[in-house]
Every structure is written in C-alpha cells, then in structure tokens.
Design a protein around this motif. Structure first.
Motif, mmCIF file in Angstrom:
data_model
loop_
_atom_site.group_PDB
_atom_site.id
_atom_site.type_symbol
_atom_site.label_atom_id
_atom_site.label_comp_id
_atom_site.label_asym_id
_atom_site.label_seq_id
_atom_site.Cartn_x
_atom_site.Cartn_y
_atom_site.Cartn_z
ATOM 1 N N ARG A 7 0.828 -1.205 0.000
ATOM 2 C CA ARG A 7 0.000 0.000 0.000
ATOM 3 C C ARG A 7 0.864 1.256 0.000
ATOM 4 N N ALA A 8 2.138 1.113 -0.296
ATOM 5 C CA ALA A 8 3.053 2.252 -0.256
ATOM 6 C C ALA A 8 2.909 3.106 -1.501
ATOM 7 N N ALA A 9 3.364 4.354 -1.400
ATOM 8 C CA ALA A 9 3.343 5.262 -2.538
ATOM 9 C C ALA A 9 4.353 4.807 -3.586
ATOM 10 N N ALA A 10 4.211 5.359 -4.793
ATOM 11 C CA ALA A 10 5.088 4.952 -5.893
ATOM 12 C C ALA A 10 6.550 5.234 -5.594
ATOM 13 N N GLU A 11 6.828 6.275 -4.788
ATOM 14 C CA GLU A 11 8.223 6.615 -4.484
ATOM 15 C C GLU A 11 8.968 5.510 -3.756
ATOM 16 N N ALA A 12 8.237 4.549 -3.159
ATOM 17 C CA ALA A 12 8.909 3.485 -2.414
ATOM 18 C C ALA A 12 9.727 2.588 -3.327
ATOM 19 N N SER A 13 9.279 2.424 -4.580
ATOM 20 C CA SER A 13 9.991 1.545 -5.494
ATOM 21 C C SER A 13 11.387 2.094 -5.790
ATOM 22 N N GLY A 14 12.381 1.253 -5.642
ATOM 23 C CA GLY A 14 13.757 1.669 -5.899
ATOM 24 C C GLY A 14 14.470 2.243 -4.697
ATOM 25 N N ALA A 15 13.775 2.418 -3.573
ATOM 26 C CA ALA A 15 14.403 2.980 -2.378
ATOM 27 C C ALA A 15 15.470 2.037 -1.839
ATOM 28 N N PRO A 16 16.588 2.564 -1.363
ATOM 29 C CA PRO A 16 17.632 1.688 -0.816
ATOM 30 C C PRO A 16 17.221 1.110 0.530
ATOM 31 N N LEU A 17 17.488 -0.165 0.710
ATOM 32 C CA LEU A 17 17.255 -0.841 1.985
ATOM 33 C C LEU A 17 18.542 -0.744 2.794
ATOM 34 N N ILE A 18 18.491 -0.028 3.924
ATOM 35 C CA ILE A 18 19.697 0.316 4.680
ATOM 36 C C ILE A 18 19.864 -0.609 5.881
ATOM 37 N N ASP A 19 21.056 -1.170 6.052
ATOM 38 C CA ASP A 19 21.348 -1.973 7.238
ATOM 39 C C ASP A 19 21.392 -1.069 8.461
ATOM 40 N N ALA A 20 20.657 -1.438 9.500
ATOM 41 C CA ALA A 20 20.553 -0.583 10.677
ATOM 42 C C ALA A 20 21.844 -0.528 11.467
ATOM 43 N N ALA A 21 22.746 -1.473 11.280
ATOM 44 C CA ALA A 21 23.995 -1.482 12.039
ATOM 45 C C ALA A 21 25.100 -0.693 11.349
ATOM 46 N N THR A 22 25.225 -0.812 10.035
ATOM 47 C CA THR A 22 26.355 -0.210 9.333
ATOM 48 C C THR A 22 25.985 0.977 8.458
ATOM 49 N N GLY A 23 24.706 1.128 8.119
ATOM 50 C CA GLY A 23 24.302 2.207 7.229
ATOM 51 C C GLY A 23 24.561 1.940 5.768
ATOM 52 N N ALA A 24 25.005 0.731 5.424
ATOM 53 C CA ALA A 24 25.253 0.383 4.027
ATOM 54 C C ALA A 24 23.967 -0.107 3.367
ATOM 55 N N VAL A 25 23.913 0.005 2.044
ATOM 56 C CA VAL A 25 22.734 -0.410 1.287
ATOM 57 C C VAL A 25 22.793 -1.921 1.061
ATOM 58 N N LEU A 26 21.739 -2.607 1.506
ATOM 59 C CA LEU A 26 21.655 -4.047 1.333
ATOM 60 C C LEU A 26 20.960 -4.444 0.041
ATOM 61 N N ALA A 27 19.927 -3.677 -0.320
ATOM 62 C CA ALA A 27 19.076 -4.086 -1.429
ATOM 63 C C ALA A 27 18.288 -2.882 -1.920
ATOM 64 N N VAL A 28 17.496 -3.115 -2.971
ATOM 65 C CA VAL A 28 16.632 -2.095 -3.551
ATOM 66 C C VAL A 28 15.189 -2.570 -3.427
ATOM 67 N N VAL A 29 14.333 -1.722 -2.874
ATOM 68 C CA VAL A 29 12.928 -2.070 -2.689
ATOM 69 C C VAL A 29 12.243 -2.211 -4.050
ATOM 70 N N ALA A 30 11.417 -3.234 -4.186
ATOM 71 C CA ALA A 30 10.618 -3.431 -5.404
ATOM 72 C C ALA A 30 9.186 -3.747 -4.973
ATOM 73 N N THR A 31 8.235 -3.020 -5.520
ATOM 74 C CA THR A 31 6.830 -3.174 -5.115
ATOM 75 C C THR A 31 6.013 -3.988 -6.114
ATOM 76 N N ALA A 32 6.610 -4.370 -7.237
ATOM 77 C CA ALA A 32 5.879 -5.125 -8.253
ATOM 78 C C ALA A 32 6.283 -6.594 -8.260
ATOM 79 N N LEU A 33 6.700 -7.092 -7.123
ATOM 80 C CA LEU A 33 7.094 -8.485 -7.001
ATOM 81 C C LEU A 33 5.973 -9.277 -6.341
ATOM 82 N N HIS A 34 5.820 -10.523 -6.768
ATOM 83 C CA HIS A 34 4.727 -11.349 -6.266
ATOM 84 C C HIS A 34 5.272 -12.707 -5.859
ATOM 85 N N ALA A 35 4.838 -13.155 -4.683
ATOM 86 C CA ALA A 35 5.227 -14.469 -4.174
ATOM 87 C C ALA A 35 3.970 -15.299 -3.952
#
Length: 507
Positions: A144-172
């Motif tokens: 239910r997130a806004a379109a801006e969420a797609s592509g946002a960097p996923l940040i590790d809470a311990a180191t501040g490094a980027v782990l991944a890129v958010v994708a909202t058009a994925l289905h499991a």
C-alpha cells in the motif's frame, strides 16, 4: 544513528515521468553519477526526470538507462547531480536482529526475515527472481506504499550500508509486507558487477560491511597520525598561533633515491606463493630510512590504484604483542576514532579482527596490505628479548594474510629478525648517504651553500635537513661549517626553545 539516517535521506533521488508523475526512488553508487533503482521505476519510459535535494533536476534519455529486468534492477547514468554516493554492503544484513531502514517516502523500519523466490511482471514479460529479501516492516506495508517506495535503498541498521533495492511489483506465493532485491556482485550481470566493484573501492563502508574504500580510509588515517606525531614543533606566530614548520619541506628536499626505491617497489610487485614476506631497509640513523618509507606509503595512498599501508614505529609495539598483527589492530582502532562515519564500536578494544579484514580486502583487490615498522629499535625491551617468537608469529600472519612487512632498522637488528623468518621470504636493502649529485640538489632545495657542512657530513640526509631548519630560525652568518654533533646540538636547543614558547603562550 538519526544523523546518519538523515544523511542517507539527503542522498535520495526522486524519479518521475515527463508528466511529473512519481515512479520511484534511486541513489548514486559512484562518483561518475551512476544511479541504482528498481526496474519497475523506469520500465516503459523513454525519458526520466530526476529530482534531487537542493532543487537539482536531471533529464535522462533512454540511452542512459541500462535495464536489468531479469534482476529487477536498472542502472541510470545521470549528469550534473551533486550528491554523495551511498556505500553498498558486500554481504547480507549485519545487524544482529537483521534490522533495516528505508523511506516509503516516510521513514520506516523493519526486519529481513529471509529470502524467497518471486515473480516480477515487466511490460514485456515476466521474470523469476530467486533469493529476494522478504521484509517484515513495522507498521508499514509496501503493498500500500506510494510509488516513491519503489527503488528505495534498503539500509542496514547497524552499518548504514545499502543491502538491497525495494521493489513493489514483485509477487510471491504468500503474503508479505514487502520485498527487496539484494545487490550482489558475484551473481549479477557485468554492468552491475563493475558498478559494485567501483562502489566498494571508492565509497567507504565500515564495521561488518567494511569494504576496500573503508580500509583505505582507516589505513590512510594511520599515515596521517604518524606524520603528525613525527612533525617537530613549529615557531610561535602572531597572537600565539603555531606556524607550520619547515620539516615537511626539508624532508621533501631529499629526492627519491632509485637505488632504494626500485627494490622496494619490486618487493611489493611480487605475487604468488613465492613472493617474499618481509624486507629490511637497513642503515644507520639519519640516512633517510624514515623518509624513504614515508614517501613509499604516500605514493601507495595517492596512486591510481590506492593500496592500504599501516605505518608503525617500534615504540608503538607493546610487551604483550604476539606478532605485528596486534600492533596493526591497535593502530586501525585508533584510526577509526578519527575517520568520519566509522562506527564507535570499531575503535573498541573488544572489536578484534580489523587487521585480518583489511588484509583480506587488500589481497582480494590485488593490492596487498603493507605494514611499515619504522625505528624497530624502539620496541620494548621485553619484546626484544622474545624477538624470535614475535618474528615467527609475524611471519605466520603475513603468510596467511598475504600482507607484506617492511622494517627500518640498523643492520644488526635486521640480522636477528631475518634469521627467524622462513628461508627465501626476506629481502634486504641497504641505505647510506646521498650521492654527490643528490646531496648537491638537496642543498640547493634547502637553501644551503655548498660549503655549509663539513665534507664528512655533506651527504648526510638528517644533517642537511636539521641544519636547514636551524639556519632558517637563526639567519645570519653561521661562521665556520658546523660538524654533525654541532648541528644536532643546535637543533635540540631550537626544539627546546620552541617548546618553551608554546608553554609560555599556553599560560
């Protein structure tokens, strides 16, 4: 942590179509302006309009977009955006509870619960993506997130490094509060692998996500600390300010000596199991051992492929050290306190392993870690009595880590060290006075006349440098050419005077 989160937020780029409709978010991964985002954020668009903090706008044509739909990602070559690149984690979550942060566009937190296989439906066809991060978000849902969420960097809470890129058009095959595509160089396509390699070499990350750029920052800080501690006190200027000394200028006046520099570079260039582990730069004090090693360390740090170097002095060794690795560990922890962005935990005594991590990164990058031990005679007497055991343990660590060691000392000490090293693993380079031509050029650079020193000392590097500092502080006719003891005594008096001036200015 809040300050670091704010810095990450100020590095995000908003992606829109030509009509101004938001499509997603991206971030820069290198100094050339390459942006990483999700494929869905750019899918089907011939042009992109990028909006960055500070009212920066960039129009991107289709030719600047590298689509990687089979990986759920896209790379975009931007121009003119003044933003700091974000470090990409070389491995998975480092936080003990796998906690993460992201923008949706509001700040959100959550947990990486594991990996799963998903389906990505692009405009042309669908793609099966394996090993995608499944997220459990706190009071948020990417469905239910806004379109801006797609592509946002996923940040590790311990180191501040980027782990991944958010994708909202994925289905499991099951419901989840969100998914993110990991950024892994090993299994990715060539454009992504090359970008992540540049990121790791140029954008520093620390702690469990330490990368080559972070290792270079830490080792570079050890060089700066060593240079500052070796700098003699300068004179007092106006209003009690301490002026810069002529020490650095005088040291630079002693030109590089090919007969010394070339064997040092050959030692570092050797590769493979048969490569030597240690080199002794042997000579009497004042012959320029420290100058040559400091110059080599600076060249490694400034080159087109910077290589990590840790500079130590014998006085930094401790009686309980098992090998040089212990001193390297302490030096890197001390350097972490002076490096912006390095976590405080990295400087803690309870955080070992930094020396091995730096050596491993350097070896993987083909730029072996160099440990320089200057003035080895200054080591604690207790350690000097156990020199054989210390040297054997040091050789073991050098062999495992493929790091290299250079030791500057008198010939007799190097003989004791070399005998405890494995056969064929040690090299020796002798250093003495300057040649006549080198001495003449050094005197010219230092402003010393040809007859400024007695003939016996005219090619002695330290005597030349100290005499230039004394003459700069005491202008006028010095009379007869001083001997080396006269120069050392005059320089000692000068340093005492400057220390007294500092103390008086401070009171």
């Amino acid at each position: 942590m809040a300050a670091r989160a704010s810095e990450r937020d100020n590095a995000l780029i908003r992606i829109c179509d030509l009509a101004g409709r938001p499509r997603g978010t991206g971030f820069l991964a290198d100094a050339a302006g390459t942006m990483i985002t999700s494929h869905e954020a750019v899918d089907g668009l011939a042009r992109l309009v990028l909006h960055a903090p500070g009212d920066q706008v960039c129009l991107v044509e289709a030719g600047a977009i590298t689509s990687l739909p089979e990986y759920g990602l896209a790379l975009v070559a931007t121009e003119g955006l003044s933003l700091p690149p974000l470090p990409v984690a070389p491995r998975g979550p480092a936080h003990p509870d796998r906690r993460i942060r992201l923008r949706l566009p509001h700040r959100a937190e959550g947990t990486v619960v594991g990996t799963t296989a998903v389906t990505y439906i692009a405009t042309d066809r669908f793609h099966l993506l394996d090993e995608v991060y499944e997220l459990a978000l706190d009071r948020a849902d990417l469905n239910r997130a806004a379109a801006e969420a797609s592509g946002a960097p996923l940040i590790d809470a311990a180191t501040g490094a980027v782990l991944a890129v958010v994708a909202t058009a994925l289905h499991a095959g099951h419901r989840a509060s969100g998914f993110a595509v990991p950024l892994h160089a090993g299994s990715g396509p060539a454009p992504l692998a090359e970008l992540l390699a540049r990121n790791g070499a140029t954008v520093p990350a620390y702690g469990p996500h330490l990368n080559l750029a972070g290792a270079l920052r830490l080792t570079g800080a050890t060089l700066r600390r060593a240079a500052e501690s070796a700098e003699p006190p300068g004179p007092i200027g106006a209003a009690g300010a301490v002026r810069a000394t002529d020490g650095a200028r005088a040291a630079d006046a002693i030109e590089e000596r090919p007969q010394v520099a070339e064997p040092l570079r050959e030692f570092l260039a050797a590769r493979g199991e048969a490569a030597p582990l240690a080199l002794g730069l042997v000579g009497d004090p004042g012959t320029g051992r420290s100058t040559e090693l400091a110059r080599l360390a600076a060249q490694r740090a400034r080159g087109p492929r910077p290589a990590p170097t840790v500079l130590l002095r014998g006085a930094e060794l401790r009686p309980g050290d098992g090998s040089v690795k212990d001193a390297v560990e302490r030096s890197l922890r001390g350097a972490a306190r002076a490096v912006p962005g390095a976590p405080a935990a990295l400087a803690a005594e309870s955080s070992p392993g930094c020396a091995d991590a730096v050596a491993d990164l350097a070896r993987t990058a083909g730029r072996p870690l160099l440990v320089v031990l200057d003035a080895a005679e200054e080591m604690p007497p207790v350690l000097a009595h156990a020199l054989a055991d210390w040297t054997s343990a040091t050789a073991g660590w050098l062999r495992l880590s493929r790091a290299r060691l250079m030791v500057a000392c008198r010939p007799e000490l190097w003989e004791q060290i070399a005998v405890s090293l494995p056969p064929e693993s040690a090299r020796q380079v002798r250093i003495g006075g300057l040649t006549d031509g080198q001495a003449a050029r050094a005197r010219a650079r230092l402003g010393l006349p040809a007859d400024a020193l007695a003939a016996a000392d005219a090619a002695h590097p330290l005597a030349l440098r100290l005499l230039s500092e004394v003459r700069a502080a005491l202008p006028g006719d010095p009379g007869t050419a001083p001997t080396r003891p006269d120069i050392f005594a005059a320089h000692l008096d000068l340093m005492c005077l400057r220390i007294a001036e500092r103390l008086a200015a401070g009171s």
